[in-house]
Design an enzyme around this catalytic site. Structure first.
Site, short mmCIF file in Angstrom:
data_model
loop_
_atom_site.label_atom_id
_atom_site.label_comp_id
_atom_site.label_asym_id
_atom_site.label_seq_id
_atom_site.Cartn_x
_atom_site.Cartn_y
_atom_site.Cartn_z
N GLY A 51 -4.93 17.92 35.59
CA GLY A 51 -3.71 18.06 36.38
C GLY A 51 -3.86 18.80 37.68
N GLN A 52 -5.10 19.16 38.05
CA GLN A 52 -5.26 19.86 39.32
C GLN A 52 -5.05 18.88 40.47
OE1 GLN A 52 -9.00 21.96 39.88
NE2 GLN A 52 -8.31 22.87 41.81
N HIS A 71 -6.18 28.29 42.17
CA HIS A 71 -4.92 29.04 42.14
C HIS A 71 -4.50 29.27 40.71
CE1 HIS A 71 -4.15 24.73 42.43
NE2 HIS A 71 -3.09 24.94 41.65
N LEU A 72 -3.76 30.35 40.50
CA LEU A 72 -3.19 30.67 39.20
C LEU A 72 -1.70 30.38 39.26
CD1 LEU A 72 -5.88 32.28 39.19
CD2 LEU A 72 -4.66 34.18 38.13
N HIS A 73 -1.20 29.67 38.26
CA HIS A 73 0.24 29.47 38.14
C HIS A 73 0.80 30.58 37.25
CE1 HIS A 73 0.39 25.03 39.29
NE2 HIS A 73 -0.90 25.18 39.02
N ASN A 98 -5.29 24.98 36.28
CA ASN A 98 -5.70 23.59 36.06
C ASN A 98 -7.05 23.39 36.73
OD1 ASN A 98 -3.28 22.88 34.71
ND2 ASN A 98 -2.24 22.65 36.68
N ASP A 135 6.02 28.17 43.96
CA ASP A 135 5.61 26.77 43.88
C ASP A 135 6.74 25.91 44.44
OD1 ASP A 135 3.38 25.10 41.93
OD2 ASP A 135 5.14 24.02 42.67
N ILE A 136 6.37 24.90 45.22
CA ILE A 136 7.36 24.05 45.88
C ILE A 136 8.08 23.14 44.87
CG2 ILE A 136 5.91 22.03 46.38
CD1 ILE A 136 6.93 22.18 49.27
P1 AMP Z 1 -2.24 22.10 40.55
O1 AMP Z 1 -1.60 20.85 40.02
O2 AMP Z 1 -2.67 23.07 39.48
O3 AMP Z 1 -3.33 21.81 41.55
O4 AMP Z 1 -1.08 22.88 41.29
C1 AMP Z 1 -0.74 22.64 42.61
C2 AMP Z 1 0.64 23.15 42.78
O5 AMP Z 1 0.87 23.35 44.15
C3 AMP Z 1 1.73 22.23 42.26
O6 AMP Z 1 2.48 22.89 41.25
C4 AMP Z 1 2.56 21.93 43.51
O7 AMP Z 1 3.93 21.85 43.23
C5 AMP Z 1 2.22 23.10 44.40
N1 AMP Z 1 2.35 22.89 45.82
C6 AMP Z 1 1.89 21.84 46.54
N2 AMP Z 1 2.16 22.01 47.84
C7 AMP Z 1 2.80 23.20 47.95
C8 AMP Z 1 3.35 23.94 49.04
N3 AMP Z 1 3.31 23.50 50.30
N4 AMP Z 1 3.93 25.13 48.78
C9 AMP Z 1 3.99 25.59 47.51
N5 AMP Z 1 3.50 24.95 46.45
C10 AMP Z 1 2.91 23.76 46.67
#
Ligand code: AMP
Length: 115
Positions: free
Chosen positions: A92-93, A99-101, A86, A30-31
């Protein structure tokens, strides 16, 4: 495939280091990590939200869980991690490509879901 940042990463239009890849999914860091280990497991099929998944996504959804467990173990957090999805903006999505965190490497408050 949905046109989100994750779609662009999967298609190679945005460079990213894949921690894992197979024909069905990728895993990337995650970035904006919320813990020492914060990895996203992303299906190549661009399902926007978990509620948009269908019966024929059953095998894919199970596969994502298995990959998450394998990646967590490979990153040394197999004994303690959280798996978060999310679903929807109010939850919070922010990226509408399922995607799975995988979140680990720090203590979590006992009994809390969001700590
Ligand atoms: P969500 O809030 O569950 O939709 O999670 C989206 C996630 O994607 C967040 O934790 C962001 O930090 C992450 N994210 C957004 N852009 C990137 C990227 N280019 N590379 C890696 N993670 C990212």
């Amino acid at each position: 495939m949905s046109d989100t940042i994750f779609g662009k990463i999967i298609r190679g239009e945005i460079p990213s280091d894949f921690l894992y890849e197979d024909e069905h999914c990728i895993a990337i860091n995650d970035i904006n990590p919320q813990a020492p280990v914060h990895v996203l497991v992303i299906p190549k099929r661009g399902i926007p939200r978990l509620v948009d998944s269908q019966a024929d996504d059953q095998a894919l959804l199970g596969h994502l869980m298995l990959v998450a467990a394998k990646v967590a173990e490979q990153l040394g957090v197999g004994e303690a991690f959280r798996l978060v999805v999310n679903n929807g903006a109010n939850a919070g999505q922010t990226v509408f490509h399922l995607h799975l965190h995988i979140i680990g490497g720090r203590p979590f408050a006992e009994g809390h879901l969001a700590g």
